[in-house]
Design an enzyme around this catalytic site. Structure first.
Site, PDB file in Angstrom:
ATOM      1  N   GLY A   1      31.956 -33.285  34.943  1.00 13.24           N
ATOM      2  CA  GLY A   1      31.302 -34.576  34.832  1.00 13.24           C
ATOM      3  C   GLY A   1      30.031 -34.568  35.633  1.00 13.24           C
TER       4      GLY A   1
ATOM      5  N   LEU B   1      31.498 -29.039  37.998  1.00  9.60           N
ATOM      6  CA  LEU B   1      32.836 -28.722  37.506  1.00  9.60           C
ATOM      7  C   LEU B   1      33.828 -28.886  38.638  1.00  9.60           C
ATOM      8  CD1 LEU B   1      31.887 -25.409  35.640  1.00  9.60           C
ATOM      9  CD2 LEU B   1      31.926 -27.734  34.692  1.00  9.60           C
TER      10      LEU B   1
ATOM     11  N   LYS C   1      34.777 -28.625  43.974  1.00  7.98           N
ATOM     12  CA  LYS C   1      33.700 -29.070  43.106  1.00  7.98           C
ATOM     13  C   LYS C   1      32.573 -28.049  43.198  1.00  7.98           C
ATOM     14  CE  LYS C   1      34.474 -34.059  43.746  1.00  7.98           C
ATOM     15  NZ  LYS C   1      33.793 -35.336  44.091  1.00  7.98           N
TER      16      LYS C   1
ATOM     17  N   ASP D   1      28.852 -47.511  43.003  1.00  7.01           N
ATOM     18  CA  ASP D   1      29.404 -47.289  41.656  1.00  7.01           C
ATOM     19  C   ASP D   1      30.928 -47.431  41.675  1.00  7.01           C
ATOM     20  OD1 ASP D   1      29.221 -46.811  38.933  1.00  7.01           O
ATOM     21  OD2 ASP D   1      29.328 -44.632  39.147  1.00  7.01           O
TER      22      ASP D   1
END
Length: 358
Positions: free
Chosen positions: A38, A42, A61, A167
Site C-alpha cells: 500500500g 510492502l 515494512k 488520517d
C-alpha cells in the site's frame, strides 16, 4: 545509475522470502511471506533470528530508499514513540495500554541493484474496516464510544510529542494480534509535526493544498489547505465515530465533489447540536453531538481538553472493559437532513447543556 524521477514512488520489486536483513542495532531479521502492500511500500511477516518462532510476531515494512513515507514514519518513531517513552507515559497516566505500535528497528538493504529502507514493527491483527464489513457497516454505540476514548489516549500522546496523525479512519485502526481486544492507530507515514521545538505552525489557508486526506473524514482545515493541528485530529475522530455508529455520513453521496463535502461539513458543524441529533435517532447520537460541539469550539492552536472529551464519551466514568464487536449489527435510523446554509454561531455552544438520553 540513479533511478529516474518518474520511478521515485513506484512500489519496490518484492524481496525474496527468507532474505536476512541486518538492522542498525545489529539484530537480524528473516523475511517471511509478503502480507500486504500500500502507498509506496510492502509489508512482510518477519522472524527474529535470535528468537525463532513459527508464529511471526513482527512485520517488516520496506520501500525504496528514495521514497518518503517510510522515512517520515521512521522519524516519528525515533522522535516520539520509542518503547521507553511509551512505557513511561502509560505509567504516568495509569493506562492499561497505549495503542501506538511498538517499533523494533530499522536499516537498509540491497536487492537487484536497488537500495531499500526497512522498518521492523510489532505485528497487528485485522483493521476495523474489516470488522465494519462483517457487521454491515456499524458498531454498537458502546463500542463506538470506547473506540473514541482509546483513540483520544493515542492522540493525546502523539500531540504532546509534537505530531498529529491526520488520517484517522477504520483502515488505520488495527486490533492487536495477540490481544484482539485492544486497538492501535497505525500508519504514521503521513503524520505531521505541527509544533516543531514547541513552535506551533501558523494558520494559513492554501487552496492549492486543499482537500488533502481521506475525503470522508478530513477536517475543515484540510479542506482549506491549512496545515493540520490537534483540532484536526479530534474533528476527524468525531466524523469517524459518527460513521461507525450510523453507517454513513451526510456527505457520502458527494464524495466526488470536495467542495460539496466541505460545505456539508461546515453546515453540520455550524448547526450543532441539532444537525447531529437529527441525523440518527435524536439522543442516540447525543454524546457525539457534545463531542463535536467541543471540537468545533477549539481554536487552531488550542490544546484539546482530552479528559473532558473522554468524559463526554463516558459520562459515568465506567471502567473500560475489553473491546467487543457484536455479531449482530445494530439498527440505527438515519435521517436525510436538509441542512441549512452555513451560519456561524454568535457564541459557542456549551456541551454541558446537551443532556444525553439513556
Amino acid at each position: 545509475m540513479a533511478p529516474r524521477r518518474k520511478e521515485k514512488y513506484k512500489l519496490p520489486v518484492p524481496l525474496p522470502e527468507g532474505k536476512v536483513l541486518d538492522d542498525m542495532d545489529g539484530n537480524q531479521w528473516t523475511l517471511g511471506k509478503m502480507i500486504g502492500s500500500g502507498g509506496f511500500g510492502l509489508i512482510y511477516l518477519a522472524f527474529s533470528t535470535n528468537k525463532p518462532n513459527k508464529d511471526a510476531r513482527h512485520v517488516i515494512k520496506v520501500e525504496y530508499q528514495e521514497n518518503g513515507p517510510l522515512f517520515s514514519e521512521l522519524k516519528f518513531y525515533q522522535r516520539a514513540a520509542k518503547r521507553e517513552y511509551i512505557k513511561k507515559w502509560i505509567e504516568q497516566r495509569k493506562l492499561d495500554y497505549l495503542g501506538v505500535p511498538i517499533f523494533y528497528g530499522f536499516g537498509l538493504t540491497n536487492f537487484k541493484g536497488r537500495s531499500y529502507r526497512f522498518m521492523v514493527m510489532e505485528r497487528l491483527g485485522i483493521d476495523l474496516q474489516q470488522k465494519l464489513s462483517d457487521q454491515k457497516g456499524t458498531f454498537q454505540k458502546s463500542t463506538v464510544l470506547q473506540l473514541g476514548i482509546r483513540v483520544l489516549d493515542i492522540l493525546e500522546y502523539i500531540h504532546e510529542n509534537e505530531y498529529v496523525h491526520g488520517d484517522i479512519k477504520a483502515a488505520n485502526l488495527l486490533l492487536g494480534y495477540t490481544n484482539p481486544d485492544r486497538v492501535y492507530l497505525a500508519d504514521y507515514g503521513l503524520c505531521y509535526r505541527y509544533c516543531p521545538n514547541g513552535n506551533h505552525k501558523q494558520y494559513q489557508e492554501n487552496p492549492r493544498k486543499g482537500h488533502n486526506g481521506t475525503i470522508e473524514f478530513t477536517s475543515l482545515d484540510a479542506h482549506k489547505g491549512v496545515a493540520p493541528s490537534r483540532r484536526s485530529d479530534v474533528e476527524i475522530l468525531g466524523y469517524c465515530m459518527l460513521r461507525w455508529l450510523c453507517g454513513k455520513l451526510p456527505w457520502d453521496a458527494n464524495l466526488e465533489d470536495p467542495l460539496a463535502v466541505q460545505t456539508a461539513k461546515t453546515n453540520l458543524l455550524d448547526e450543532l447540536p441539532q444537525s447531529v441529533l437529527s441525523w440518527a435517532s435524536g439522543s442516540s447520537c447525543c454524546e457525539l453531538a457534545q463531542f463535536l460541539v467541543c471540537v468545533h469550539n477549539l481554536a487552531y492552536e488550542e490544546k484539546p481538553d482530552y479528559q473532558k472529551l473522554k468524559k463526554i464519551l463516558n459520562p459515568n466514568g465506567v471502567p473500560l472493559g475489553l473491546l467487543e464487536f457484536s455479531s449482530k449489527a445494530q439498527s440505527v435510523h438515519v435521517c436525510t437532513p436538509t441542512l441549512p446554509k452555513a451560519v456561524s454561531h454568535s457564541r459557542p455552544v456549551d456541551p454541558s447543556l446537551l443532556p444525553c438520553g439513556s
